[in-house]
Write an enzyme that holds these catalytic residues in place. Structure first.
Site, PDB file in Angstrom:
ATOM      1  N   ILE A 140       0.862  -1.171   0.000  1.00  0.00           N
ATOM      2  CA  ILE A 140       0.000   0.000   0.000  1.00  0.00           C
ATOM      3  C   ILE A 140       0.904   1.228   0.000  1.00  0.00           C
ATOM      4  CG2 ILE A 140      -2.046  -1.037   1.037  1.00  0.00           C
ATOM      5  CD1 ILE A 140      -1.200  -0.098   3.732  1.00  0.00           C
ATOM      6  N   ASP A 141       0.382   2.338  -0.497  1.00  0.00           N
ATOM      7  CA  ASP A 141       1.202   3.539  -0.666  1.00  0.00           C
ATOM      8  C   ASP A 141       1.764   4.041   0.664  1.00  0.00           C
ATOM      9  OD1 ASP A 141       0.594   3.504  -3.357  1.00  0.00           O
ATOM     10  OD2 ASP A 141      -1.089   4.887  -3.152  1.00  0.00           O
ATOM     11  N   LYS A 142       2.834   4.795   0.576  1.00  0.00           N
ATOM     12  CA  LYS A 142       3.485   5.364   1.759  1.00  0.00           C
ATOM     13  C   LYS A 142       2.499   6.125   2.643  1.00  0.00           C
ATOM     14  CE  LYS A 142       6.857   8.983   2.911  1.00  0.00           C
ATOM     15  NZ  LYS A 142       7.762  10.012   2.370  1.00  0.00           N
ATOM     16  N   THR A 144      -0.827   5.808   2.642  1.00  0.00           N
ATOM     17  CA  THR A 144      -2.047   5.055   2.922  1.00  0.00           C
ATOM     18  C   THR A 144      -1.810   4.234   4.173  1.00  0.00           C
ATOM     19  OG1 THR A 144      -2.637   4.917   0.579  1.00  0.00           O
ATOM     20  CG2 THR A 144      -3.659   3.320   2.042  1.00  0.00           C
ATOM     21  N   ARG A 243      -7.347   5.820  -5.900  1.00  0.00           N
ATOM     22  CA  ARG A 243      -7.068   7.239  -6.088  1.00  0.00           C
ATOM     23  C   ARG A 243      -7.395   7.681  -7.514  1.00  0.00           C
ATOM     24  NH1 ARG A 243      -0.982   7.642  -4.197  1.00  0.00           N
ATOM     25  NH2 ARG A 243      -1.327   9.856  -4.638  1.00  0.00           N
TER      26      ARG A 243
END
Length: 310
Positions: A140-142, A144, A243
């Site tokens: 998962i994104d930094k 998130t 997103r």
């Protein structure tokens, strides 16, 4: 020594595309890494090595890529506070906080989730994804937050990877998005690929150039006149999927300045998008029992909801 060989056939709709661009569209590696492979004679076209990145590809060309073994790198275990939601001998589910990178990369070898996992698991993590990403089967994104599966054994890694590939894992996210909805639930079925003008971004791509991506959403609550609290269920798991999809239908995530607007002054302290991986469910690789784990909303998300509910 080569780690693996990958063979790709150029489809008709990609004829004329630059070799490095074609490879970047088809593979998960960065374009700079692929350009390095080309220049180091690790890419063949129809049986001959190609060393120029801008060579155009033709329909039905056979491209063979030789992926070398990763250079040995020392990743140091680091003691850090980890919020472990579930753990057994095969895997664990960690609640990732904001501003924590999942795994090391060139120039960023310390203070990642993997560093903390190596300490917590005493080095016992699956090795399928290589030295830089031990135990990591999805990301998962930094910015998130939320539930992330980490595999300790190769058995667990293969099982979770297979469940991800057939889209059988339950993944439910919560988000705060702009603008009211005309309907309280819906499905976005729009292919995603690299943004044509910015390789760091993703975009909805028409035709055959993108990979199928499906997001189901429902409104949990209408906040003030400008925002909604929603849940998104992923059917597929593409990079930046929620997103990009929500921005595509004119409901960008609050705090996401890559795909949406700069937030108002009252949210100036937000670090990135308001997105939380709240629930993850999977069949246990050893017992086949279905397990569902929930990560509670982080405090920053709760504070945003309280502000908007006022």
């Amino acid at each position: 020594m080569e780690k693996e060989e990958i063979i790709l056939i150029v489809p008709a709709e990609m004829e004329g595309m630059r070799l490095d661009q074609f490879l970047a569209e088809q593979m998960s590696f960065s374009r700079s890494y692929l350009q390095k492979l080309i220049k180091n004679e690790k890419v063949m076209c129809n049986g001959s090595f190609i060393t120029k990145t801008k060579v155009p590809v033709c329909c039905a060309d056979e491209i063979k890529i030789f992926i070398p073994e990763p250079e040995p790198l020392e990743i140091k275990p680091e003691k850090m506070e980890l919020d472990i939601l579930y753990e057994d001998d095969d895997l664990l589910v960690v609640n990732k906080p904001k501003d924590l990178v999942v795994h090391p990369a060139a120039g960023h070898m310390d203070h990642t989730l993997v560093n903390g996992l190596l300490y917590h698991c005493k080095g016992r993590l699956s090795g399928i994804n290589g030295v830089l990403r031990p135990g990591i089967v999805h990301r998962i994104d930094k910015d998130t937050t939320g539930a992330l599966i980490v595999c300790k054994t190769d058995l667990a890694h293969r099982s979770i990877a297979e469940q991800l590939s057939v889209h059988s894992i339950t993944r439910r996210y919560q988000a705060v998005v702009y603008n009211n909805f005309t309907e309280d639930q819906g499905t976005i079925d729009a292919p995603l690929g690299r943004h044509p003008g910015d390789r760091k971004k993703m975009a909805v791509t028409p035709g055959q150039s993108g990979k199928r991506a499906v997001t189901h959403y429902r409104v949990l609550s209408h906040l003030d006149h400008q925002f909604n609290h929603i849940e998104c269920r992923l059917e597929t798991g593409r990079t930046h999927q929620i997103r990009v999809h929500m921005s595509h239908i004119h409901h960008p995530l609050l705090g996401d300045t890559v795909y949406g607007p700069q937030p108002a002054q009252r949210f100036s302290r937000l670090q990135g998008q308001t997105l939380h991986a709240g629930i993850i469910g999977f069949d246990h690789p050893r017992t086949n029992q279905y397990i569902e784990v929930e990560a509670p909303l982080p405090q920053y998300f709760v504070d945003v909801l309280k502000t908007l509910e006022k």
